[in-house]
Scaffold this motif. Structure first.
Motif, PDB file in Angstrom:
ATOM      1  N   THR A 192       9.114   3.364 -12.777  1.00  0.00           N
ATOM      2  CA  THR A 192       7.815   3.942 -12.438  1.00  0.00           C
ATOM      3  C   THR A 192       7.036   2.998 -11.530  1.00  0.00           C
ATOM      4  N   GLY A 193       7.101   1.700 -11.843  1.00  0.00           N
ATOM      5  CA  GLY A 193       6.411   0.695 -11.035  1.00  0.00           C
ATOM      6  C   GLY A 193       6.926   0.696  -9.597  1.00  0.00           C
ATOM      7  N   VAL A 194       8.239   0.829  -9.449  1.00  0.00           N
ATOM      8  CA  VAL A 194       8.828   0.854  -8.106  1.00  0.00           C
ATOM      9  C   VAL A 194       8.309   2.064  -7.330  1.00  0.00           C
ATOM     10  N   VAL A 195       8.259   3.217  -8.001  1.00  0.00           N
ATOM     11  CA  VAL A 195       7.799   4.443  -7.324  1.00  0.00           C
ATOM     12  C   VAL A 195       6.329   4.303  -6.925  1.00  0.00           C
ATOM     13  N   ILE A 196       5.495   3.892  -7.881  1.00  0.00           N
ATOM     14  CA  ILE A 196       4.056   3.780  -7.596  1.00  0.00           C
ATOM     15  C   ILE A 196       3.799   2.706  -6.549  1.00  0.00           C
ATOM     16  N   GLY A 197       4.512   1.575  -6.679  1.00  0.00           N
ATOM     17  CA  GLY A 197       4.362   0.485  -5.711  1.00  0.00           C
ATOM     18  C   GLY A 197       4.697   0.947  -4.302  1.00  0.00           C
ATOM     19  N   THR A 198       5.788   1.702  -4.187  1.00  0.00           N
ATOM     20  CA  THR A 198       6.196   2.179  -2.865  1.00  0.00           C
ATOM     21  C   THR A 198       5.158   3.142  -2.292  1.00  0.00           C
ATOM     22  N   ILE A 199       4.648   4.030  -3.148  1.00  0.00           N
ATOM     23  CA  ILE A 199       3.634   4.983  -2.675  1.00  0.00           C
ATOM     24  C   ILE A 199       2.398   4.217  -2.190  1.00  0.00           C
ATOM     25  N   ALA A 200       1.994   3.183  -2.949  1.00  0.00           N
ATOM     26  CA  ALA A 200       0.822   2.386  -2.560  1.00  0.00           C
ATOM     27  C   ALA A 200       1.068   1.659  -1.240  1.00  0.00           C
ATOM     28  N   LEU A 201       2.275   1.106  -1.103  1.00  0.00           N
ATOM     29  CA  LEU A 201       2.623   0.384   0.122  1.00  0.00           C
ATOM     30  C   LEU A 201       2.569   1.336   1.316  1.00  0.00           C
ATOM     31  N   CYS A 202       3.071   2.552   1.121  1.00  0.00           N
ATOM     32  CA  CYS A 202       3.086   3.522   2.218  1.00  0.00           C
ATOM     33  C   CYS A 202       1.672   3.997   2.550  1.00  0.00           C
ATOM     34  N   ALA A 203       0.802   4.045   1.535  1.00  0.00           N
ATOM     35  CA  ALA A 203      -0.600   4.382   1.788  1.00  0.00           C
ATOM     36  C   ALA A 203      -1.209   3.330   2.711  1.00  0.00           C
ATOM     37  N   LEU A 204      -0.905   2.068   2.396  1.00  0.00           N
ATOM     38  CA  LEU A 204      -1.392   0.967   3.233  1.00  0.00           C
ATOM     39  C   LEU A 204      -0.835   1.083   4.650  1.00  0.00           C
ATOM     40  N   LEU A 205       0.451   1.415   4.744  1.00  0.00           N
ATOM     41  CA  LEU A 205       1.069   1.577   6.066  1.00  0.00           C
ATOM     42  C   LEU A 205       0.383   2.694   6.847  1.00  0.00           C
ATOM     43  N   GLY A 206      -0.025   3.746   6.128  1.00  0.00           N
ATOM     44  CA  GLY A 206      -0.743   4.843   6.776  1.00  0.00           C
ATOM     45  C   GLY A 206      -2.025   4.327   7.420  1.00  0.00           C
ATOM     46  N   VAL A 207      -2.756   3.505   6.669  1.00  0.00           N
ATOM     47  CA  VAL A 207      -4.017   2.952   7.183  1.00  0.00           C
ATOM     48  C   VAL A 207      -3.753   2.019   8.376  1.00  0.00           C
ATOM     49  N   LEU A 208      -2.718   1.168   8.204  1.00  0.00           N
ATOM     50  CA  LEU A 208      -2.404   0.214   9.279  1.00  0.00           C
ATOM     51  C   LEU A 208      -1.995   0.936  10.560  1.00  0.00           C
ATOM     52  N   SER A 209      -1.363   2.087  10.398  1.00  0.00           N
ATOM     53  CA  SER A 209      -0.886   2.769  11.599  1.00  0.00           C
ATOM     54  C   SER A 209      -2.031   3.402  12.397  1.00  0.00           C
ATOM     55  N   LEU A 210      -3.241   3.421  11.798  1.00  0.00           N
ATOM     56  CA  LEU A 210      -4.406   3.829  12.590  1.00  0.00           C
ATOM     57  C   LEU A 210      -4.638   2.804  13.693  1.00  0.00           C
ATOM     58  N   ARG A 211      -4.356   1.543  13.339  1.00  0.00           N
ATOM     59  CA  ARG A 211      -4.554   0.462  14.297  1.00  0.00           C
ATOM     60  C   ARG A 211      -3.407   0.439  15.288  1.00  0.00           C
ATOM     61  N   SER A 212      -2.172   0.530  14.747  1.00  0.00           N
ATOM     62  CA  SER A 212      -1.004   0.499  15.624  1.00  0.00           C
ATOM     63  C   SER A 212       0.099   1.344  15.020  1.00  0.00           C
ATOM     64  N   LYS A 213       0.512   2.351  15.772  1.00  0.00           N
ATOM     65  CA  LYS A 213       1.596   3.223  15.298  1.00  0.00           C
ATOM     66  C   LYS A 213       2.857   2.403  15.038  1.00  0.00           C
ATOM     67  N   LEU A 214       3.024   1.357  15.858  1.00  0.00           N
ATOM     68  CA  LEU A 214       4.230   0.539  15.759  1.00  0.00           C
ATOM     69  C   LEU A 214       4.326  -0.114  14.381  1.00  0.00           C
ATOM     70  N   ILE A 215       3.174  -0.657  13.913  1.00  0.00           N
ATOM     71  CA  ILE A 215       3.176  -1.297  12.592  1.00  0.00           C
ATOM     72  C   ILE A 215       3.604  -0.288  11.528  1.00  0.00           C
ATOM     73  N   GLY A 216       3.030   0.904  11.626  1.00  0.00           N
ATOM     74  CA  GLY A 216       3.364   1.941  10.660  1.00  0.00           C
ATOM     75  C   GLY A 216       4.842   2.274  10.664  1.00  0.00           C
ATOM     76  N   LEU A 217       5.379   2.447  11.870  1.00  0.00           N
ATOM     77  CA  LEU A 217       6.791   2.815  11.980  1.00  0.00           C
ATOM     78  C   LEU A 217       7.694   1.683  11.521  1.00  0.00           C
ATOM     79  N   ALA A 218       7.329   0.444  11.890  1.00  0.00           N
ATOM     80  CA  ALA A 218       8.137  -0.708  11.494  1.00  0.00           C
ATOM     81  C   ALA A 218       8.128  -0.834   9.971  1.00  0.00           C
ATOM     82  N   GLY A 219       6.937  -0.635   9.398  1.00  0.00           N
ATOM     83  CA  GLY A 219       6.828  -0.712   7.937  1.00  0.00           C
ATOM     84  C   GLY A 219       7.692   0.344   7.272  1.00  0.00           C
ATOM     85  N   ALA A 220       7.632   1.564   7.805  1.00  0.00           N
ATOM     86  CA  ALA A 220       8.427   2.646   7.231  1.00  0.00           C
ATOM     87  C   ALA A 220       9.908   2.330   7.349  1.00  0.00           C
ATOM     88  N   ALA A 221      10.289   1.766   8.490  1.00  0.00           N
ATOM     89  CA  ALA A 221      11.697   1.397   8.684  1.00  0.00           C
ATOM     90  C   ALA A 221      12.107   0.346   7.658  1.00  0.00           C
TER      91      ALA A 221
END
Ligand SMILES: Nc1nc2c(c(=O)[nH]1)N[C@H]1C(S)=C(S)[C@@H](COP(=O)(O)O)O[C@H]1N2
Ligand SMILES: [Mo]
Length: 544
Positions: free
Chosen positions: A69-98
């Motif tokens: 459960t921690g892994v699932v929630i942690g990943t969702i939280a990390l991706c939420a952060l990536l969503g916010v970061l990608s407002l600044r730079s799409k590249l960061i978002g995509l790199a994070g997702a990769a």
């Protein structure tokens, strides 16, 4: 809603969509593992020494759902952060997702049951779907409120009036889209779990199939320990092997109640028609045996009590099984291994499972006459999946962590200096089961009524047997002999019963056992780590 919030939701929705798609595909295909489960598995394996020791052998089994459960929630939280970061730079978002996707792919690939092609395809597709979901949602979020965030309402109002909102999705639209993605993801994950559950005998509540080991009709050959004359089936236990007393454990532990310990978050699924065991290492010729070949060898049933080294004094990590299997020495013989040479070298026999877990013990233990077995049945049925289906090792007198490899894939004859899984994590190199006894019929802190009180339970010293059990009601000042039930086997636990004539007062009850060599279990208290707990099972009761 602020753009940042929307971006976070978009990222989270992407993660949920990814998990959903991946779980659906793992439900559909047996060769695609669950991503959060395999990530959790890698975390357990990479956790170093002492932490893993306490965390995984016992606590870990109960804590694995929390970890997943921690892994699932942690990943969702990390991706939420990536969503916010990608407002600044799409590249960061995509790199994070990769990056997140790469961890998922690599973890899944290291699962022993994973078929690489299908797994990479499934996980990559799920990640791409997630990225597309997040990207679409981000687009609609940013489109609506342009570049800047936190704009005051009137400004947005004007933007709408100028018709800009036509190119974006309204707030209600975003919520609908994001909610849709979340619901679809969760539903897909649920569907995946459901399909998997239906294919899974334990989840479906089915009993393991009864054993019908094929053509075992050839006349039995003589083996090193002459053991092949042993019966293929044991008679039912005699009535006097157990006491009909409340709280006494089953003499033969049913599969459903058998204690369960392993490092596998989900038990490997093995097709027994494809299963083989290889005998490798110090052998003249590498050798492989199929399931059919194994069960057509002379086999036997044996009563063997198995215990976990992590069992606390008085604990439940000990059970008694009636195992069906072939003597390990017969399998080695069949493989053309020179038993004499093996005995002289007295190095190590390592059992390795399909998931890479290992246990190892002195080779002479397989040759000294005890019923060390390559096991394919428990209590007259096939092994349950979680107890090692289709084939495992069981060695009388050794704790499970050095001997009882489940989901057996390989037997390697190697040097004594080679350290297996739990040895690397600080547990003792040799793991003989210590003589122990447990009070089952009363609980500590209990109030009992005066009169005859049954103080009973089990005692075990596999390979040595139990010769005597004593009960004290005054904290060890004086000892009373308990009545012993008939012993099924020296490798089996033995029930005892002391009928205590209890008068009102406060008492400290203790039990101690003496093995077949005349050695009484030690009173000295030791923790399970490194070589098994010792001390007397002790409890306070009030009689009124
Ligand atoms: N493959 C595999 N086999 C394993 C283990 C494991 O983690 N993986 N744990 C061992 C330990 S520590 C014990 S005590 C016994 C428990 O067997 P059971 O779960 O059938 O009671 O299995 C042993 N065999
Ligand atoms: Mo164990």
């Amino acid at each position: 809603m602020k753009t940042r919030t929307k971006a976070a939701i978009a990222g989270a929705a992407g993660a949920v969509a990814t998990f959903g798609a991946a779980e659906l595909m793992q439900g559909a295909s047996a060769s695609v593992p669950s991503v959060p489960v395999t990530v959790s598995q890698r975390i357990i394996e990479l956790t170093p020494g002492a932490l893993a020791t306490e965390a995984t052998q016992t606590v870990g089994k109960a804590a694995t759902p929390i970890l997943v459960t921690g892994v699932v929630i942690g990943t969702i939280a990390l991706c939420a952060l990536l969503g916010v970061l990608s407002l600044r730079s799409k590249l960061i978002g995509l790199a994070g997702a990769a990056g997140v996707g790469a961890v998922g792919v690599l973890s899944s690939l290291s699962d022993p049951g994973a078929s690489p092609g299908a797994t990479v395809l499934a996980v990559v597709a799920a990640v791409l779907l997630g990225v597309a979901t997040a990207g679409g949602l981000l687009h609609s979020a940013t489109g609506e409120s342009a570049e800047a965030e936190d704009e005051p309402e009137p400004f947005r109002g004007r933007m709408r009036e100028t018709g800009d909102s036509q190119t974006s999705v309204s707030r209600g639209g975003f919520i609908t889209l994001a909610g849709g993605a979340l619901v679809a993801g969760a539903a897909a994950a649920g569907a995946g779990r459901f399909i998997l559950g239906r294919a899974d005998p334990e989840v479906a509540g089915n009993e393991p199939a009864p054993l019908q080991p094929a053509s075992n009709t050839e006349t039995t050959e003589t083996t090193t320990n002459g053991g092949s004359e042993a019966p293929q089936e044991l008679p039912p236990p005699p009535d006097d092997a157990s006491f009909e007393v409340e709280g006494m454990p089953e003499l033969i532990t049913s599969a459903a109640n058998f204690y369960l310990i392993d490092t596998a978050i989900s038990s490997p699924r093995i097709n027994r028609d494809e299963w083989t065991v290889s005998i490798s290492g110090a052998v003249d010729n590498p050798f492989e045996m199929t399931y059919d070949e194994l069960v057509s060898m002379p086999y036997r049933e044996a009563d063997i009590t198995l215990s976990c080294v992590s069992n606390e004094v008085g604990g439940g990590l000990v059970s008694h099984g009636r195992w069906t299997g072939v003597l390990l020495s017969d399998v080695l013989n069949e493989a053309g291994v020179s038993l004499d040479k093996l005995e002289q070298a007295n190095e190590q026999l390592v059992g390795r499972s399909v998931d890479g877990w290992e246990a190892g013990f002195r080779t002479n233990i397989a040759l000294d006459g005890r019923e060390a077995m390559v096991v394919f049945g428990l209590n007259g049925s096939e092994l349950p999946r979680e107890h090692g289906y289709p084939v495992r090792l069981v060695v009388p007198g050794l704790y499970g962590y050095v001997s009882a490899t489940k989901w057996l894939q390989e037997i390697e004859l190697t040097d004594w200096s080679y350290d297996v899984y739990w040895i690397k994590r600080g547990w003792a190199k040799e793991g003989p089961i210590k003589t122990q006894s447990r009070i089952d019929t009363i609980q500590g802190g209990e109030d009992v009524s005066a009169g005859t009180v049954n103080v009973g339970g089990v005692a075990w010293a596999p390979t040595r047997g139990i010769d005597r059990v004593e009960v004290s009601t005054n904290g060890g000042e004086t000892w009373n002999d308990a009545e012993l039930a008939t012993q099924l086997d020296i490798d089996a636990w033995r029930q005892y019963l002391y009928k205590w004539n209890a008068e009102p007062g406060k008492y400290t009850i203790q039990v101690r056992a003496t093995d077949g060599n005349g050695d009484t279990q030690t009173e000295d208290e030791a923790t399970p780590i490194p070589s098994g707990a010792t001390g007397y099972h002790t409890m306070d009761v009030t009689v009124s």
